[in-house]
Design a protein around this motif. Structure first.
Motif, PDB file in Angstrom:
ATOM      1  N   GLU A  13       0.814  -1.219   0.004  1.00  0.00           N
ATOM      2  CA  GLU A  13       0.038  -0.206  -0.023  1.00  0.00           C
ATOM      3  C   GLU A  13       1.006   1.456   0.113  1.00  0.00           C
ATOM      4  OE1 GLU A  13      -3.649  -0.067   2.744  1.00  0.00           O
ATOM      5  OE2 GLU A  13      -2.867   2.031   3.223  1.00  0.00           O
ATOM      6  N   TYR A  73       3.043   7.565   3.147  1.00  0.00           N
ATOM      7  CA  TYR A  73       3.492   6.300   3.597  1.00  0.00           C
ATOM      8  C   TYR A  73       3.433   5.337   2.841  1.00  0.00           C
ATOM      9  CZ  TYR A  73      -1.391   4.792   3.613  1.00  0.00           C
ATOM     10  OH  TYR A  73      -2.649   4.287   3.134  1.00  0.00           O
ATOM     11  N   LYS A  75       3.664   0.831   2.506  1.00  0.00           N
ATOM     12  CA  LYS A  75       3.743  -0.599   3.348  1.00  0.00           C
ATOM     13  C   LYS A  75       4.225  -1.545   2.688  1.00  0.00           C
ATOM     14  CE  LYS A  75      -0.232   0.640   6.202  1.00  0.00           C
ATOM     15  NZ  LYS A  75      -1.736   0.057   6.558  1.00  0.00           N
ATOM     16  N   ASP A  76       4.917  -2.654   3.411  1.00  0.00           N
ATOM     17  CA  ASP A  76       5.168  -3.913   2.461  1.00  0.00           C
ATOM     18  C   ASP A  76       5.317  -4.732   3.784  1.00  0.00           C
ATOM     19  OD1 ASP A  76       7.806  -3.471   3.359  1.00  0.00           O
ATOM     20  OD2 ASP A  76       8.742  -3.274   1.516  1.00  0.00           O
ATOM     21  N   GLY A  79       7.398  -3.655   6.854  1.00  0.00           N
ATOM     22  CA  GLY A  79       6.866  -2.690   7.717  1.00  0.00           C
ATOM     23  C   GLY A  79       6.281  -1.409   6.698  1.00  0.00           C
ATOM     24  N   THR A  80       6.411  -0.369   7.624  1.00  0.00           N
ATOM     25  CA  THR A  80       5.778   0.889   6.986  1.00  0.00           C
ATOM     26  C   THR A  80       6.718   1.928   7.115  1.00  0.00           C
ATOM     27  OG1 THR A  80       3.555   0.366   7.568  1.00  0.00           O
ATOM     28  CG2 THR A  80       3.754   2.662   7.121  1.00  0.00           C
ATOM     29  N   ARG A  82       7.495   6.431   6.357  1.00  0.00           N
ATOM     30  CA  ARG A  82       6.686   7.776   6.266  1.00  0.00           C
ATOM     31  C   ARG A  82       7.820   8.601   5.955  1.00  0.00           C
ATOM     32  NH1 ARG A  82       1.778   6.471   8.422  1.00  0.00           N
ATOM     33  NH2 ARG A  82       1.930   4.747   9.793  1.00  0.00           N
TER      34      ARG A  82
END
Length: 92
Positions: A13, A73, A75-76, A79-80, A82
């Motif tokens: 995301e 941000y 995500k994978d 982790g995320t 920012r």
């Protein structure tokens, strides 16, 4: 590795959680005057992509100067991450 042959990883995301619009005040400082939230624009979130491209607008008051900070941000499975990106000031 050169930029021309680098392909970014697909992320689970990518999104912009919010965009804060700030207006120049009479004393030259900037004050937040409007916030655009991710929930207002579905285009501010993509899934299973490597790039996010979206467009939102804020009309502002003619003759006043504005700039924005966008809160990104990604995500994978690891982790995320920012970051914040800002614009140059523009005249409405």
């Amino acid at each position: 590795m050169s930029k021309s042959n680098y392909i970014p990883d697909t992320m689970q995301e990518i999104g912009v959680s919010k965009i804060v619009v700030s207006e120049r005040q009479a004393n030259g400082s900037y004050r937040p005057v409007h916030t655009i939230y991710q929930s207002q624009y579905s285009s501010l979130t993509v899934r299973n992509r490597s790039v996010l491209s979206a467009s939102v607008s804020y009309k502002g008051t003619p003759g006043k100067y504005y700039y924005f900070n966008a809160y990104y941000y990604a995500k994978d499975a690891g982790g995320t991450g920012r970051t914040i990106a800002g614009s140059n000031a523009v005249k409405a």
